[in-house]
Write an enzyme that holds these catalytic residues in place. Structure first.
Site, short mmCIF file in Angstrom:
data_model
loop_
_atom_site.label_atom_id
_atom_site.label_comp_id
_atom_site.label_asym_id
_atom_site.label_seq_id
_atom_site.Cartn_x
_atom_site.Cartn_y
_atom_site.Cartn_z
N HIS A 1 16.98 -47.45 -67.03
CA HIS A 1 16.63 -47.11 -68.41
C HIS A 1 15.44 -47.93 -68.90
O HIS A 1 14.55 -47.40 -69.59
CB HIS A 1 17.82 -47.39 -69.34
CG HIS A 1 19.02 -46.54 -69.10
ND1 HIS A 1 20.18 -47.03 -68.53
CD2 HIS A 1 19.26 -45.22 -69.35
CE1 HIS A 1 21.08 -46.07 -68.46
NE2 HIS A 1 20.55 -44.97 -68.94
N ALA B 1 14.98 -45.32 -60.28
CA ALA B 1 15.13 -46.76 -60.02
C ALA B 1 16.31 -46.96 -59.08
O ALA B 1 17.37 -46.34 -59.25
CB ALA B 1 15.37 -47.52 -61.32
N ASN C 1 24.79 -48.07 -72.24
CA ASN C 1 25.14 -48.83 -71.04
C ASN C 1 23.90 -49.00 -70.18
O ASN C 1 23.86 -48.64 -69.00
CB ASN C 1 26.26 -48.15 -70.26
CG ASN C 1 26.85 -49.04 -69.18
OD1 ASN C 1 26.90 -50.26 -69.33
ND2 ASN C 1 27.29 -48.46 -68.09
N LEU C 2 22.88 -49.58 -70.77
CA LEU C 2 21.54 -49.58 -70.20
C LEU C 2 21.43 -50.50 -68.98
O LEU C 2 21.95 -51.61 -68.97
CB LEU C 2 20.52 -50.01 -71.26
CG LEU C 2 20.53 -49.19 -72.55
CD1 LEU C 2 19.46 -49.71 -73.51
CD2 LEU C 2 20.30 -47.71 -72.27
N ARG D 1 27.34 -45.01 -64.17
CA ARG D 1 28.65 -44.77 -63.55
C ARG D 1 28.88 -45.62 -62.29
O ARG D 1 30.00 -45.64 -61.77
CB ARG D 1 28.80 -43.29 -63.21
CG ARG D 1 28.96 -42.40 -64.45
CD ARG D 1 29.21 -40.95 -64.06
NE ARG D 1 29.61 -40.14 -65.20
CZ ARG D 1 28.78 -39.47 -65.98
NH1 ARG D 1 27.48 -39.52 -65.74
NH2 ARG D 1 29.23 -38.75 -66.98
N GLY E 1 14.26 -39.83 -66.70
CA GLY E 1 14.27 -40.24 -65.31
C GLY E 1 14.36 -39.05 -64.38
O GLY E 1 14.94 -38.01 -64.72
N LYS E 2 13.81 -39.20 -63.17
CA LYS E 2 13.87 -38.13 -62.17
C LYS E 2 15.17 -38.15 -61.37
O LYS E 2 15.39 -37.26 -60.55
CB LYS E 2 12.68 -38.23 -61.22
CG LYS E 2 11.33 -37.92 -61.88
CD LYS E 2 10.20 -37.99 -60.86
CE LYS E 2 8.85 -37.68 -61.49
NZ LYS E 2 7.75 -37.78 -60.50
#
Length: 294
Positions: free
Chosen positions: A37, A178, A32-33, A189, A149-150
Site C-alpha cells: 500500500h 510488492a 491494514n496497510l 490476508r 496495485g497490479k
C-alpha cells in the site's frame, strides 16, 4: 495529516485545494496497510500535489461466506504509516456514510466482460461491489489520478474499463506488485496464514513463473499448462480456484492478436485465499512465438 469521516467535510477541504490549482492523487484502500500500500502512496505522491487515502472495508464486495467480520482493522497503525509517508488527507467513513439508505437499495455499477470471469465467477457480485464503491469514492474525492496495485490484475482492469466507459476524467495508474523476499505477493490476508502455510505460500508465485517461462520458451499448449499448474498446486497443498492464461487486455483466451499475456491464479491455502499474476509481452519486432518476459 487531516482525517475526515464525512463526505461533506472532505469535499470542502479538497475544493479549497482544487481552487489553488493543486493536482489531487487518490489511493483507495481497505486498511491494514503494508508496504505494498505504501508503494501506492509513494507513487501517488509523485503524481500529485495532494495525496488522499481512503480506508473503508466495503461490505458490498464481500460474499455471504467471506471474511468481512474478521478482515483486519488497524486504524491507529495505518494512520502512523500514512503520516510518515506525507499523506495530507485520510478519508475514513463508516458504512452509514457510504450507504446511507442501506446496501439493499444502493444503485449498482456493473462492468460487463472483464468482471465476469476468474474472480468474478467464483465471487459473484464481488466486482459489482468494487466498482460501485470506487465510483462513489471517485465522486467524493474527484481526483485527477487514482493509483491501484497490479496484484489484483482483474480489479485494475475492471476499474480502467469503468472509467473509460463512464467518461470519468481520472487517470488510472497501476503499480507493480510488492513482494516479500521469497516472492509472496504482499496482502493484508497473509496475516491469516499459519507458519507452515506461510512457508508454502510462495509456491503460488513460483508456479506462475514456471508457466510463464514455458510460454517464453515456445510452449503454446495453454490448456495443458493450466492443467499442469492446477495439479501442481493441488499436490503442494493448495485448493486451486483458477489458473488462467489470458489476453491481458480482454482477460479472455489468448488469440493471434494478443500482444500481452497475463497468467492469473487464485488458490486457498488453509482458510486463506491468495491471488497473484505474472505477465508476458510479445516482442512486437518478432514473429508470433518469440516472447520477451517482463
Amino acid at each position: 495529516m487531516k482525517t475526515f469521516s464525512t463526505t461533506a467535510r472532505l469535499r470542502e477541504a479538497l475544493a479549497s485545494e482544487r481552487r489553488n490549482g493543486r493536482r489531487i492523487a487518490f489511493v483507495p484502500t481497505m486498511g491494514n496497510l503494508h508496504d505494498g500500500h505504501l508503494q501506492l502512496v509513494r507513487r501517488a505522491r509523485d503524481l500529485g500535489d495532494i495525496v488522499v487515502v481512503s480506508i473503508f472495508v466495503n461490505p458490498l464486495q464481500f460474499g455471504a461466506n467471506e471474511d468481512l467480520d474478521k478482515y483486519p482493522r488497524t486504524l491507529a497503525a495505518d494512520k502512523e504509516k500514512l503520516f510518515a509517508e506525507g499523506v495530507q488527507y485520510l478519508f475514513h467513513p463508516g458504512v452509514a456514510e457510504m450507504y446511507p439508505n442501506g446496501m439493499g437499495v444502493q444503485s449498482i455499477v456493473s462492468v460487463p466482460g472483464v468482471s465476469e470471469r476468474h474472480c468474478g465467477a467464483s465471487r459473484p457480485g464481488h466486482f459489482d461491489g468494487v466498482s460501485t464503491v470506487v465510483t462513489k469514492l471517485f465522486q467524493i474525492v474527484q481526483p485527477d489520478v487514482a493509483v491501484f496495485g497490479k496484484k489484483d490484475f482483474q480489479q485494475l482492469a475492471v476499474i480502467k474499463k469503468m472509467v473509460a466507459d463512464l467518461c470519468m476524467p481520472i487517470e488510472i495508474e497501476g503499480v507493480n506488485t510488492a513482494r516479500d523476499e521469497d516472492g509472496l505477493a504482499m496482502s493484508s490476508r497473509n496475516g491469516f496464514l499459519s507458519r507452515a502455510e506461510r512457508e508454502l505460500a510462495p509456491f503460488l508465485h513460483k508456479t506462475l513463473q514456471e508457466c510463464r517461462d514455458a510460454i517464453a520458451c515456445g510452449f503454446d499448449s495453454y490448456d495443458e499448462l493450466e492443467r499442469h499448474a492446477r495439479l501442481a498446486l493441488l499436490d503442494a497443498g493448495f485448493e486451486p480456484d483458477y489458473f488462467s492464461i489470458c489476453d491481458a487486455q480482454t482477460l479472455d483466451k489468448v488469440t493471434l492478436a494478443t500482444e500481452e499475456i497475463v497468467i492469473l491464479a487464485a488458490a486457498r491455502l488453509g482458510a486463506t485465499r491468495l491471488i497473484d499474476n505474472v505477465t508476458l509481452n510479445f516482442n512486437p519486432s518478432a514473429d508470433w512465438g518469440m516472447l520477451a518476459a517482463q
